[in-house]
Design a protein around this motif. Structure first.
Motif, PDB file in Angstrom:
ATOM      1  N   ALA A 126     -10.513  -3.702   8.190  1.00  0.00           N
ATOM      2  CA  ALA A 126     -11.136  -2.515   7.590  1.00  0.00           C
ATOM      3  C   ALA A 126     -12.321  -2.937   6.735  1.00  0.00           C
ATOM      4  CB  ALA A 126     -10.111  -1.763   6.742  1.00  0.00           C
ATOM      5  N   LEU A 127     -13.337  -2.084   6.702  1.00  0.00           N
ATOM      6  CA  LEU A 127     -14.546  -2.418   5.961  1.00  0.00           C
ATOM      7  C   LEU A 127     -14.414  -2.120   4.470  1.00  0.00           C
ATOM      8  CD1 LEU A 127     -17.222  -1.131   8.487  1.00  0.00           C
ATOM      9  CD2 LEU A 127     -16.382  -3.468   8.156  1.00  0.00           C
ATOM     10  N   LYS A 128     -13.502  -1.237   4.097  1.00  0.00           N
ATOM     11  CA  LYS A 128     -13.346  -0.859   2.700  1.00  0.00           C
ATOM     12  C   LYS A 128     -11.977  -1.266   2.196  1.00  0.00           C
ATOM     13  CE  LYS A 128     -16.506   3.010   3.002  1.00  0.00           C
ATOM     14  NZ  LYS A 128     -16.704   4.414   2.847  1.00  0.00           N
ATOM     15  N   GLY A 129     -11.862  -1.361   0.886  1.00  0.00           N
ATOM     16  CA  GLY A 129     -10.601  -1.714   0.261  1.00  0.00           C
ATOM     17  C   GLY A 129      -9.729  -0.495   0.029  1.00  0.00           C
ATOM     18  N   TYR A 130      -8.642  -0.712  -0.696  1.00  0.00           N
ATOM     19  CA  TYR A 130      -7.789   0.398  -1.099  1.00  0.00           C
ATOM     20  C   TYR A 130      -8.602   1.317  -2.004  1.00  0.00           C
ATOM     21  CZ  TYR A 130      -3.941  -2.429   0.649  1.00  0.00           C
ATOM     22  OH  TYR A 130      -3.107  -3.163   1.456  1.00  0.00           O
ATOM     23  N   THR A 131      -8.248   2.593  -2.026  1.00  0.00           N
ATOM     24  CA  THR A 131      -9.000   3.574  -2.813  1.00  0.00           C
ATOM     25  C   THR A 131      -8.171   4.079  -3.984  1.00  0.00           C
ATOM     26  OG1 THR A 131      -8.189   5.467  -1.552  1.00  0.00           O
ATOM     27  CG2 THR A 131     -10.189   4.355  -0.716  1.00  0.00           C
ATOM     28  N   LYS A 132      -8.838   4.749  -4.905  1.00  0.00           N
ATOM     29  CA  LYS A 132      -8.129   5.389  -6.015  1.00  0.00           C
ATOM     30  C   LYS A 132      -7.136   6.416  -5.489  1.00  0.00           C
ATOM     31  CE  LYS A 132     -11.771   4.836  -9.435  1.00  0.00           C
ATOM     32  NZ  LYS A 132     -12.733   5.501 -10.315  1.00  0.00           N
ATOM     33  N   GLN A 133      -7.480   7.083  -4.403  1.00  0.00           N
ATOM     34  CA  GLN A 133      -6.584   8.069  -3.803  1.00  0.00           C
ATOM     35  C   GLN A 133      -5.330   7.402  -3.237  1.00  0.00           C
ATOM     36  OE1 GLN A 133      -9.906   7.864  -3.126  1.00  0.00           O
ATOM     37  NE2 GLN A 133     -10.668   9.716  -4.095  1.00  0.00           N
ATOM     38  N   ASP A 134      -5.490   6.217  -2.641  1.00  0.00           N
ATOM     39  CA  ASP A 134      -4.326   5.471  -2.136  1.00  0.00           C
ATOM     40  C   ASP A 134      -3.364   5.163  -3.275  1.00  0.00           C
ATOM     41  OD1 ASP A 134      -5.410   5.307   0.467  1.00  0.00           O
ATOM     42  OD2 ASP A 134      -6.368   3.380   0.051  1.00  0.00           O
TER      43      ASP A 134
ATOM     44  N   VAL B 271       0.449  -5.339  -0.645  1.00  0.00           N
ATOM     45  CA  VAL B 271      -0.945  -5.046  -0.294  1.00  0.00           C
ATOM     46  C   VAL B 271      -1.502  -6.175   0.566  1.00  0.00           C
ATOM     47  CG1 VAL B 271      -1.404  -3.600  -2.317  1.00  0.00           C
ATOM     48  CG2 VAL B 271      -1.789  -6.041  -2.475  1.00  0.00           C
ATOM     49  N   ASN B 272      -2.312  -5.809   1.533  1.00  0.00           N
ATOM     50  CA  ASN B 272      -2.965  -6.823   2.346  1.00  0.00           C
ATOM     51  C   ASN B 272      -3.997  -7.533   1.476  1.00  0.00           C
ATOM     52  OD1 ASN B 272      -5.393  -7.632   4.192  1.00  0.00           O
ATOM     53  ND2 ASN B 272      -3.555  -7.667   5.468  1.00  0.00           N
ATOM     54  N   ALA B 273      -3.954  -8.862   1.456  1.00  0.00           N
ATOM     55  CA  ALA B 273      -4.819  -9.643   0.569  1.00  0.00           C
ATOM     56  C   ALA B 273      -6.302  -9.406   0.858  1.00  0.00           C
ATOM     57  CB  ALA B 273      -4.485 -11.127   0.676  1.00  0.00           C
ATOM     58  N   ARG B 274      -6.684  -9.341   2.138  1.00  0.00           N
ATOM     59  CA  ARG B 274      -8.101  -9.125   2.463  1.00  0.00           C
ATOM     60  C   ARG B 274      -8.571  -7.740   2.027  1.00  0.00           C
ATOM     61  NH1 ARG B 274      -7.151 -12.470   6.667  1.00  0.00           N
ATOM     62  NH2 ARG B 274      -8.629 -14.186   6.783  1.00  0.00           N
TER      63      ARG B 274
ATOM     64  N   ARG C   3     -11.362  -6.607  -1.311  1.00  0.00           N
ATOM     65  CA  ARG C   3     -12.547  -5.734  -1.228  1.00  0.00           C
ATOM     66  C   ARG C   3     -12.700  -4.828  -2.450  1.00  0.00           C
ATOM     67  NH1 ARG C   3     -10.826  -5.825   4.321  1.00  0.00           N
ATOM     68  NH2 ARG C   3     -12.160  -7.350   5.342  1.00  0.00           N
ATOM     69  N   ASP C   4     -11.594  -4.519  -3.149  1.00  0.00           N
ATOM     70  CA  ASP C   4     -11.697  -3.713  -4.376  1.00  0.00           C
ATOM     71  C   ASP C   4     -10.408  -3.828  -5.187  1.00  0.00           C
ATOM     72  OD1 ASP C   4     -12.479  -2.019  -6.374  1.00  0.00           O
ATOM     73  OD2 ASP C   4     -12.630  -0.240  -5.128  1.00  0.00           O
ATOM     74  N   CYS C   5     -10.332  -4.858  -5.993  1.00  0.00           N
ATOM     75  CA  CYS C   5      -9.129  -5.105  -6.802  1.00  0.00           C
ATOM     76  C   CYS C   5      -8.948  -4.083  -7.914  1.00  0.00           C
ATOM     77  CB  CYS C   5      -9.208  -6.494  -7.445  1.00  0.00           C
ATOM     78  SG  CYS C   5      -9.181  -7.870  -6.291  1.00  0.00           S
TER      79      CYS C   5
ATOM     80  N   LYS D  74      -8.749 -14.281 -10.236  1.00  0.00           N
ATOM     81  CA  LYS D  74      -9.732 -14.213 -11.328  1.00  0.00           C
ATOM     82  C   LYS D  74      -9.839 -12.780 -11.865  1.00  0.00           C
ATOM     83  CE  LYS D  74     -14.626 -15.067 -12.254  1.00  0.00           C
ATOM     84  NZ  LYS D  74     -15.888 -15.564 -11.674  1.00  0.00           N
ATOM     85  N   HIS D  75      -9.885 -11.807 -10.948  1.00  0.00           N
ATOM     86  CA  HIS D  75      -9.988 -10.407 -11.382  1.00  0.00           C
ATOM     87  C   HIS D  75      -8.792 -10.017 -12.247  1.00  0.00           C
ATOM     88  CE1 HIS D  75     -10.479  -6.095 -11.479  1.00  0.00           C
ATOM     89  NE2 HIS D  75      -9.192  -6.032 -11.158  1.00  0.00           N
ATOM     90  N   PHE D  76      -7.588 -10.270 -11.751  1.00  0.00           N
ATOM     91  CA  PHE D  76      -6.395  -9.834 -12.477  1.00  0.00           C
ATOM     92  C   PHE D  76      -6.162 -10.654 -13.752  1.00  0.00           C
ATOM     93  CE2 PHE D  76      -5.650  -7.873  -8.323  1.00  0.00           C
ATOM     94  CZ  PHE D  76      -5.453  -6.566  -8.749  1.00  0.00           C
ATOM     95  N   THR D  77      -6.609 -11.890 -13.778  1.00  0.00           N
ATOM     96  CA  THR D  77      -6.543 -12.696 -15.003  1.00  0.00           C
ATOM     97  C   THR D  77      -7.487 -12.127 -16.051  1.00  0.00           C
ATOM     98  OG1 THR D  77      -5.933 -14.662 -13.738  1.00  0.00           O
ATOM     99  CG2 THR D  77      -6.831 -15.017 -15.955  1.00  0.00           C
ATOM    100  N   LYS D  78      -8.691 -11.774 -15.636  1.00  0.00           N
ATOM    101  CA  LYS D  78      -9.664 -11.166 -16.548  1.00  0.00           C
ATOM    102  C   LYS D  78      -9.117  -9.868 -17.147  1.00  0.00           C
ATOM    103  CE  LYS D  78     -14.160  -8.968 -16.403  1.00  0.00           C
ATOM    104  NZ  LYS D  78     -15.106  -8.380 -15.485  1.00  0.00           N
ATOM    105  N   GLU D  79      -8.349  -9.124 -16.368  1.00  0.00           N
ATOM    106  CA  GLU D  79      -7.756  -7.860 -16.824  1.00  0.00           C
ATOM    107  C   GLU D  79      -6.410  -8.071 -17.519  1.00  0.00           C
ATOM    108  OE1 GLU D  79      -9.291  -4.909 -16.626  1.00  0.00           O
ATOM    109  OE2 GLU D  79     -11.015  -5.867 -15.658  1.00  0.00           O
TER     110      GLU D  79
END
Length: 162
Positions: free
Chosen positions: A21-29, A53-56, A60-62, A98-103
């Protein structure tokens, strides 16, 4: 009186995804999954909830998962790669971490991934290029299948049937 079973187990919930898929998970998901968890009292009925969750797709949008993880510390993400899916690069795993560590949410993250030993940058873009080609092919097939079909004969300038 009905006895409530002990909270020994965690619920595991996830989405049907395609790693191409070209896009990541969404806020709606995430909102839809939150609704399921709250509506069914899953946190009260268990030791917690694991969102698989699929890692790839996650890569795309953590950030769409930040709010649900903050709101519900009992929820964990399990990033995985599927059977038949190419291994993910260590570079992408590092970026997710890195993203989740920063958060400050790294304690709510786990991995179950096949990891590529190949060069991250070139490998990632090679896999991404194949994804784009696959998506373009499927978009063309869908458009061709959904194009209106005509039962009318078309006449050219000479009134010949074509």
């Amino acid at each position: 009186e009905i006895l409530k079973p002990p909270n020994k187990y965690a619920f595991s919930l996830g989405w049907s995804t395609d790693c191409r898929a070209l896009k990541g998970y969404t806020k709606q998901d995430v909102a839809a999954m939150k609704h399921i968890i709250v509506k069914n009292d899953l946190l009260e009925r268990s030791k917690g909830v694991v969102l698989a969750v699929n890692a790839r797709v996650l890569y795309r949008d953590c950030k769409v998962f930040n709010s649900i993880l903050r709101e519900f510390p009992e929820i964990q993400l399990l990033a995985w790669t599927g059977t038949g899916e190419p291994p993910i690069s260590q570079c992408q795993i590092d970026q997710i971490l890195k993203h989740f560590t920063k958060e400050d949410l790294q304690n709510q993250l786990g991995f179950d991934c096949q990891i590529s030993k190949k060069l991250g940058f070139f490998y990632d873009y090679g896999v991404r290029a194949v994804s784009y080609l696959w998506n373009c092919k499927n978009i063309c097939v869908i458009k061709c299948r959904s194009a209106p079909r005509s039962n009318h004969l078309i006449l050219d300038k000479e009134n010949d049937i074509t």
